[in-house]
Design a protein around this motif. Sequence first.
Motif, PDB file in Angstrom:
ATOM      1  N   THR A 114       5.151  -3.108  -0.186  1.00 25.06           N
ATOM      2  CA  THR A 114       6.220  -1.943   0.257  1.00 25.06           C
ATOM      3  C   THR A 114       7.179  -2.403   1.108  1.00 25.06           C
ATOM      4  OG1 THR A 114       4.856  -0.997   1.858  1.00 25.06           O
ATOM      5  CG2 THR A 114       4.488  -0.178  -0.424  1.00 25.06           C
ATOM      6  N   TYR A 115       8.495  -1.869   1.094  1.00 22.72           N
ATOM      7  CA  TYR A 115       9.148  -1.871   2.141  1.00 22.72           C
ATOM      8  C   TYR A 115       8.899  -1.046   3.279  1.00 22.72           C
ATOM      9  CZ  TYR A 115      12.811   1.284   1.002  1.00 22.72           C
ATOM     10  OH  TYR A 115      13.497   2.407   0.564  1.00 22.72           O
ATOM     11  N   ASN A 116      10.047  -1.154   4.628  1.00 25.80           N
ATOM     12  CA  ASN A 116       9.570  -0.331   5.726  1.00 25.80           C
ATOM     13  C   ASN A 116       9.698   1.104   5.645  1.00 25.80           C
ATOM     14  OD1 ASN A 116      12.479   0.477   5.830  1.00 25.80           O
ATOM     15  ND2 ASN A 116      12.765  -1.307   6.898  1.00 25.80           N
ATOM     16  N   TYR A 117      10.012   1.474   4.472  1.00 26.99           N
ATOM     17  CA  TYR A 117      10.331   2.946   4.230  1.00 26.99           C
ATOM     18  C   TYR A 117       9.011   3.593   3.948  1.00 26.99           C
ATOM     19  CZ  TYR A 117      11.074   7.733   2.524  1.00 26.99           C
ATOM     20  OH  TYR A 117      10.873   9.085   2.083  1.00 26.99           O
ATOM     21  N   TYR A 118       8.210   2.926   3.250  1.00 27.81           N
ATOM     22  CA  TYR A 118       6.718   3.257   2.932  1.00 27.81           C
ATOM     23  C   TYR A 118       5.576   2.855   3.788  1.00 27.81           C
ATOM     24  CZ  TYR A 118       9.407   3.720  -1.618  1.00 27.81           C
ATOM     25  OH  TYR A 118      10.323   4.326  -2.423  1.00 27.81           O
ATOM     26  N   THR A 119       5.756   1.642   4.358  1.00 28.31           N
ATOM     27  CA  THR A 119       4.802   1.070   5.060  1.00 28.31           C
ATOM     28  C   THR A 119       4.330   1.886   6.424  1.00 28.31           C
ATOM     29  OG1 THR A 119       5.457  -0.935   4.327  1.00 28.31           O
ATOM     30  CG2 THR A 119       3.865  -1.222   5.943  1.00 28.31           C
ATOM     31  N   SER A 120       3.130   2.159   6.489  1.00 24.48           N
ATOM     32  CA  SER A 120       2.386   2.784   7.850  1.00 24.48           C
ATOM     33  C   SER A 120       1.200   2.560   7.824  1.00 24.48           C
ATOM     34  CB  SER A 120       2.749   4.220   7.634  1.00 24.48           C
ATOM     35  OG  SER A 120       1.989   4.793   6.655  1.00 24.48           O
ATOM     36  N   VAL A 121       0.565   2.729   9.165  1.00 28.63           N
ATOM     37  CA  VAL A 121      -0.914   2.558   9.298  1.00 28.63           C
ATOM     38  C   VAL A 121      -1.736   3.668   8.543  1.00 28.63           C
ATOM     39  CG1 VAL A 121      -2.639   2.407  11.276  1.00 28.63           C
ATOM     40  CG2 VAL A 121      -0.418   1.628  11.888  1.00 28.63           C
ATOM     41  N   GLU A 122      -0.934   4.684   8.555  1.00 35.33           N
ATOM     42  CA  GLU A 122      -1.531   6.020   7.787  1.00 35.33           C
ATOM     43  C   GLU A 122      -1.805   5.566   6.283  1.00 35.33           C
ATOM     44  OE1 GLU A 122      -0.359  10.330   6.528  1.00 35.33           O
ATOM     45  OE2 GLU A 122       1.057   8.975   7.043  1.00 35.33           O
ATOM     46  N   ARG A 126      -5.478   4.839   4.180  1.00 33.59           N
ATOM     47  CA  ARG A 126      -6.053   5.437   3.171  1.00 33.59           C
ATOM     48  C   ARG A 126      -6.081   4.588   1.869  1.00 33.59           C
ATOM     49  NH1 ARG A 126      -2.359  10.955   1.962  1.00 33.59           N
ATOM     50  NH2 ARG A 126      -3.750  10.950   0.195  1.00 33.59           N
ATOM     51  N   LEU A 127      -4.932   3.632   1.925  1.00 32.77           N
ATOM     52  CA  LEU A 127      -5.275   2.497   0.519  1.00 32.77           C
ATOM     53  C   LEU A 127      -6.609   1.678   0.857  1.00 32.77           C
ATOM     54  CD1 LEU A 127      -1.765   1.364  -0.017  1.00 32.77           C
ATOM     55  CD2 LEU A 127      -3.066   2.691  -1.476  1.00 32.77           C
ATOM     56  N   LEU A 128      -7.093   1.344   2.082  1.00 30.48           N
ATOM     57  CA  LEU A 128      -8.347   0.842   2.072  1.00 30.48           C
ATOM     58  C   LEU A 128      -9.550   1.500   1.649  1.00 30.48           C
ATOM     59  CD1 LEU A 128      -7.924  -1.375   5.565  1.00 30.48           C
ATOM     60  CD2 LEU A 128      -9.148  -1.966   3.522  1.00 30.48           C
ATOM     61  N   ASP A 129      -9.368   2.800   2.079  1.00 30.25           N
ATOM     62  CA  ASP A 129     -10.369   3.679   1.738  1.00 30.25           C
ATOM     63  C   ASP A 129     -10.555   3.752   0.135  1.00 30.25           C
ATOM     64  OD1 ASP A 129     -10.793   4.448   4.358  1.00 30.25           O
ATOM     65  OD2 ASP A 129      -9.754   6.311   4.221  1.00 30.25           O
ATOM     66  N   ARG A 130      -9.622   3.576  -0.482  1.00 32.03           N
ATOM     67  CA  ARG A 130      -9.629   3.283  -2.095  1.00 32.03           C
ATOM     68  C   ARG A 130      -9.735   1.837  -2.521  1.00 32.03           C
ATOM     69  NH1 ARG A 130      -7.896   7.873  -4.953  1.00 32.03           N
ATOM     70  NH2 ARG A 130      -8.959   6.441  -6.320  1.00 32.03           N
ATOM     71  N   GLY A 131      -9.870   1.079  -1.755  1.00 27.87           N
ATOM     72  CA  GLY A 131     -10.228  -0.479  -2.262  1.00 27.87           C
ATOM     73  C   GLY A 131      -9.001  -1.128  -2.744  1.00 27.87           C
ATOM     74  N   THR A 132      -8.153  -0.694  -1.775  1.00 26.97           N
ATOM     75  CA  THR A 132      -6.610  -1.380  -2.206  1.00 26.97           C
ATOM     76  C   THR A 132      -6.073  -1.914  -0.643  1.00 26.97           C
ATOM     77  OG1 THR A 132      -6.363  -0.007  -4.104  1.00 26.97           O
ATOM     78  CG2 THR A 132      -4.346  -0.938  -3.290  1.00 26.97           C
ATOM     79  N   HIS A 133      -5.420  -3.031  -1.027  1.00 27.25           N
ATOM     80  CA  HIS A 133      -4.625  -3.667   0.234  1.00 27.25           C
ATOM     81  C   HIS A 133      -3.285  -3.210   0.092  1.00 27.25           C
ATOM     82  CE1 HIS A 133      -8.296  -5.557   1.055  1.00 27.25           C
ATOM     83  NE2 HIS A 133      -8.534  -6.057  -0.269  1.00 27.25           N
ATOM     84  N   LEU A 134      -2.574  -3.507   1.339  1.00 25.06           N
ATOM     85  CA  LEU A 134      -1.252  -3.091   1.668  1.00 25.06           C
ATOM     86  C   LEU A 134      -0.549  -4.352   2.264  1.00 25.06           C
ATOM     87  CD1 LEU A 134       1.148  -0.998   1.569  1.00 25.06           C
ATOM     88  CD2 LEU A 134       0.615  -0.250   3.834  1.00 25.06           C
ATOM     89  N   VAL A 135       0.804  -4.623   1.841  1.00 24.06           N
ATOM     90  CA  VAL A 135       1.585  -5.536   2.525  1.00 24.06           C
ATOM     91  C   VAL A 135       2.751  -5.169   2.379  1.00 24.06           C
ATOM     92  CG1 VAL A 135       2.563  -7.917   2.288  1.00 24.06           C
ATOM     93  CG2 VAL A 135       0.136  -7.707   1.654  1.00 24.06           C
ATOM     94  N   GLY A 136       3.506  -5.071   3.831  1.00 26.50           N
ATOM     95  CA  GLY A 136       4.886  -4.496   3.983  1.00 26.50           C
ATOM     96  C   GLY A 136       5.258  -4.806   5.422  1.00 26.50           C
ATOM     97  N   THR A 137       6.531  -4.501   5.843  1.00 24.15           N
ATOM     98  CA  THR A 137       7.200  -4.558   6.918  1.00 24.15           C
ATOM     99  C   THR A 137       6.987  -3.175   7.506  1.00 24.15           C
ATOM    100  OG1 THR A 137       8.739  -6.043   5.910  1.00 24.15           O
ATOM    101  CG2 THR A 137       9.275  -5.024   7.984  1.00 24.15           C
ATOM    102  N   LEU A 138       6.628  -3.147   8.635  1.00 24.58           N
ATOM    103  CA  LEU A 138       6.396  -1.818   9.469  1.00 24.58           C
ATOM    104  C   LEU A 138       7.266  -1.527  10.434  1.00 24.58           C
ATOM    105  CD1 LEU A 138       4.205   0.291   9.951  1.00 24.58           C
ATOM    106  CD2 LEU A 138       3.308  -1.294  11.712  1.00 24.58           C
ATOM    107  N   ARG A 139       8.106  -0.489  10.468  1.00 23.70           N
ATOM    108  CA  ARG A 139       9.120   0.240  11.268  1.00 23.70           C
ATOM    109  C   ARG A 139       8.307   0.066  12.818  1.00 23.70           C
ATOM    110  NH1 ARG A 139      12.369   4.812   8.013  1.00 23.70           N
ATOM    111  NH2 ARG A 139      13.337   3.413   6.591  1.00 23.70           N
TER     112      ARG A 139
END
Length: 170
Positions: A114-122, A126-139
Motif C-alpha cells: 500500500t502507499y501512505n494513505y492506507y498504511t498504519s500500525v493498526e 489486523r492483517l498479521l492476525d489474519r496471516g497476511t503481511h503489509l509493506v508500505g510507506t508510513l506517514r
Amino acid sequence: MWHIFNNDNCEEGEIQSLADALIKHYQDIYAPGQVICIDESLIPFQGRLVIKQYIPEKSHKYGVKIFKLCCGKGYTWNLQIYAGKQRDKGASVPTNLVMNLSKDLLDAGRTIVTYNYYTSVELANRLLDRGTHLVGTLRSNRKGNPREVTGRKLNRAKYMAKKMKGVFVW
C-alpha cells in the motif's frame, strides 16, 4: 461510452449491482499470486453525478473514484466505488477499505503493498492476525505510530526500527 439504464425508472443500487457482477467475473477468471496491491483510480466523467470527485493532481480532474485491489500486472481483482465518507468506530476508514477489499484473500500468507494513505500500525496488526503481511510507506503523523521511531532525527540513508507485536516500524 455506456448508457445502461433508463433515467426515468432507474433505481438506487443498480450501478452497484453492475459493479458486483463485474467483480465476480474478475475473480472467476484470475487467481491472485502472493503479492497484491491496494490503490485508487479516477474514472474520467464530465456529466452530473452525485459521486463525482474533483482531484486536481490527476490528469483527468473530474470523475468517479474507485478503490482497487490489483495483482499480477495491474489486473483489478476487486474494487469499491467511492460514494462519500464512511465512518466506523471499530477502525479507521483506510484500514476498513483494505480489509474489505482483501477479505477473500486473507489467511493465505500473502503480502499487501500500500502507499501512505492506507498504511498504519493498526492495519499491520489486523492483517498479521489474519496471516497476511503489509509493506508500505508510513506517514510520520499517523495515529498509533511509536514515538521512538517518528520523533527521531536521522541523517540521510539512516533508519530507525522498532518491533511491536510482530510488526516492524521504521
